[in-house]
Design a protein around this motif. Structure first.
Motif, PDB file in Angstrom:
ATOM      1  N   ASP A 141      30.916  28.985  40.020  1.00  0.00           N
ATOM      2  CA  ASP A 141      31.672  30.181  40.381  1.00  0.00           C
ATOM      3  C   ASP A 141      31.921  30.999  39.113  1.00  0.00           C
ATOM      4  OD1 ASP A 141      33.382  32.098  41.310  1.00  0.00           O
ATOM      5  OD2 ASP A 141      35.080  30.747  41.650  1.00  0.00           O
ATOM      6  N   VAL A 143      34.016  33.367  38.439  1.00  0.00           N
ATOM      7  CA  VAL A 143      35.437  33.524  38.129  1.00  0.00           C
ATOM      8  C   VAL A 143      35.974  32.260  37.466  1.00  0.00           C
ATOM      9  CG1 VAL A 143      37.750  33.839  39.101  1.00  0.00           C
ATOM     10  CG2 VAL A 143      35.840  35.229  39.932  1.00  0.00           C
ATOM     11  N   ARG A 146      34.767  32.280  33.969  1.00  0.00           N
ATOM     12  CA  ARG A 146      35.569  33.231  33.183  1.00  0.00           C
ATOM     13  C   ARG A 146      36.918  32.623  32.820  1.00  0.00           C
ATOM     14  NH1 ARG A 146      38.530  37.466  36.618  1.00  0.00           N
ATOM     15  NH2 ARG A 146      39.812  35.572  36.839  1.00  0.00           N
ATOM     16  N   ASP A 147      37.576  31.997  33.789  1.00  0.00           N
ATOM     17  CA  ASP A 147      38.898  31.429  33.545  1.00  0.00           C
ATOM     18  C   ASP A 147      38.831  30.319  32.498  1.00  0.00           C
ATOM     19  OD1 ASP A 147      39.838  33.162  35.424  1.00  0.00           O
ATOM     20  OD2 ASP A 147      40.126  31.660  37.004  1.00  0.00           O
ATOM     21  N   TRP A 204      30.195  31.667  30.350  1.00  0.00           N
ATOM     22  CA  TRP A 204      30.750  32.857  30.987  1.00  0.00           C
ATOM     23  C   TRP A 204      29.837  34.057  30.810  1.00  0.00           C
ATOM     24  CZ3 TRP A 204      32.603  36.021  34.136  1.00  0.00           C
ATOM     25  CH2 TRP A 204      32.999  37.311  33.783  1.00  0.00           C
ATOM     26  N   LEU A 211      29.646  39.597  38.074  1.00  0.00           N
ATOM     27  CA  LEU A 211      30.822  40.424  38.334  1.00  0.00           C
ATOM     28  C   LEU A 211      30.666  41.847  37.808  1.00  0.00           C
ATOM     29  CD1 LEU A 211      33.787  37.996  37.453  1.00  0.00           C
ATOM     30  CD2 LEU A 211      32.797  38.475  39.692  1.00  0.00           C
ATOM     31  N   ARG A 224      37.628  40.469  39.177  1.00  0.00           N
ATOM     32  CA  ARG A 224      36.739  40.173  40.314  1.00  0.00           C
ATOM     33  C   ARG A 224      35.941  41.394  40.759  1.00  0.00           C
ATOM     34  NH1 ARG A 224      37.813  35.397  43.138  1.00  0.00           N
ATOM     35  NH2 ARG A 224      39.601  34.220  42.348  1.00  0.00           N
ATOM     36  N   GLN A 233      46.350  39.866  35.209  1.00  0.00           N
ATOM     37  CA  GLN A 233      45.383  38.907  35.739  1.00  0.00           C
ATOM     38  C   GLN A 233      45.211  37.725  34.793  1.00  0.00           C
ATOM     39  OE1 GLN A 233      42.596  42.301  36.006  1.00  0.00           O
ATOM     40  NE2 GLN A 233      41.959  41.441  37.962  1.00  0.00           N
ATOM     41  N   THR A 237      46.119  33.725  35.559  1.00  0.00           N
ATOM     42  CA  THR A 237      45.155  32.642  35.346  1.00  0.00           C
ATOM     43  C   THR A 237      45.770  31.518  34.522  1.00  0.00           C
ATOM     44  OG1 THR A 237      43.244  34.121  35.473  1.00  0.00           O
ATOM     45  CG2 THR A 237      42.946  32.062  34.259  1.00  0.00           C
TER      46      THR A 237
END
Length: 308
Positions: A141, A143, A146-147, A204, A211, A224, A233, A237
């Motif tokens: 995923d 996201v 990224r996190d 990432w 994205l 997102r 955001q 996270t």
């Protein structure tokens, strides 16, 4: 905005001049200027109630009455200390500009701030949090990738969340393992990071295109919908990751900044190096983390030593 601030002309002119000095001469952020604006409006409005129409009408007694009113209104010590510091900055500027002959704030005493030791993670908690994020990213995923990269970078570098979301792809040097950061006052510094953060960033960057949209530009971290990731955001996270640990009261990106600094000092880094890494203008700010380290050492001693 200060355009609508109702003040006598003799007070409003210096007030606006000082705000312009902060914005243009000192390069302060809009957030910082707004904080000064609110603090000074409080003082100048109080002065006007007491009959002041010109800056020269403001003396120590008037400032003490203002501070007394602030205290009676239930404001915290830290807020009172901040407002007093803003008034001192304003008065010092006015003296340098020739608007005041003497500085009435020099003898203005304010309550000392309560110094709260910041919540920090133990190394085991940090490893558990980062491992959980890496495991979630294994599903592919973007996201989650990224996190994982976002939290790794915050912990590895100790940078502020505002600095993180302002990063562009070209600010990252994966060969030298450094990040170019634009900090407070538009001061640029180069911050190192380690291999785990580099690996998370590589993953990432490989997923970022999923994205990215036409207007994403060169932003390193994206939301997102493809826009540059915002501070809120990023905070959400980090908060989610910290809550997931279940055994810490630490919250927000600043907790990772505190944690990075404390772990560096625990590991033997010198105070000046940590100051440079964090982008602190004053060594006194960095010294807070030495108290955190000593407190952690004392806690461990009490738990482990038979004659503690």
């Amino acid at each position: 905005m200060h355009d609508a601030t109702p003040l006598a002309a003799g007070l409003r002119g210096p007030f606006e001049g000082f705000l312009r000095h902060l914005e243009l001469g000192r390069g302060r952020s809009a957030h910082t200027v707004r904080a000064y604006e609110g603090d000074l409006v409080s003082m100048l409005s109080s002065a006007e109630q007491d009959g002041a129409r010109e800056l020269s009408d403001i003396d120590l007694a008037l400032l003490r009455r203002w501070l007394g009113r602030q205290s009676e209104s239930g404001l915290s010590r830290s807020t009172l200390a901040r407002r007093t510091a803003a008034v001192r900055s304003f008065a010092g500027w006015a003296v340098r500009e020739g608007l005041l002959e003497t500085d009435p704030s020099l003898r203005l005493a304010s309550p000392k701030r309560h110094q709260h030791l910041p919540e920090v993670l133990h190394e085991e908690q940090t490893r558990r949090m980062l491992s959980g994020l890496a495991d979630a990213a294994d599903d592919g995923d973007p996201v989650a990738m990224r996190d994982a990269a976002l939290v790794e970078v915050l912990y590895a570098t100790g940078i502020r969340v505002s600095e993180l979301v302002g990063l562009d792809i070209d600010d990252v040097d994966l060969q030298a393992l450094t990040i170019r950061v634009l900090g407070k006052g538009n001061k640029e510094r180069t911050v190192p990071f380690g291999v785990p953060a580099a690996n998370a960033l590589v993953r990432w960057l490989g997923a970022r295109r999923a994205l990215a949209i036409e207007t994403s530009g060169s932003a390193l971290f994206l939301g997102r919908r493809g826009a540059r990731l915002g501070q809120r955001q990023a905070r959400d996270t980090v908060d989610a990751s910290l809550r997931g640990l279940g055994d810490t009261a630490a919250r927000g990106p600043h907790a990772l900044r505190h944690t990075a600094a404390t772990h560096l000092l625990d590991g033997g880094a010198d105070l000046r190096s940590v100051q440079e890494l964090l982008g602190h203008s004053s060594l006194a700010t960095t010294q807070l983390y030495t108290h955190v380290s000593v407190e952690r050492l004392r806690s461990s001693y009490v738990q482990a030593h038979p004659r503690a």
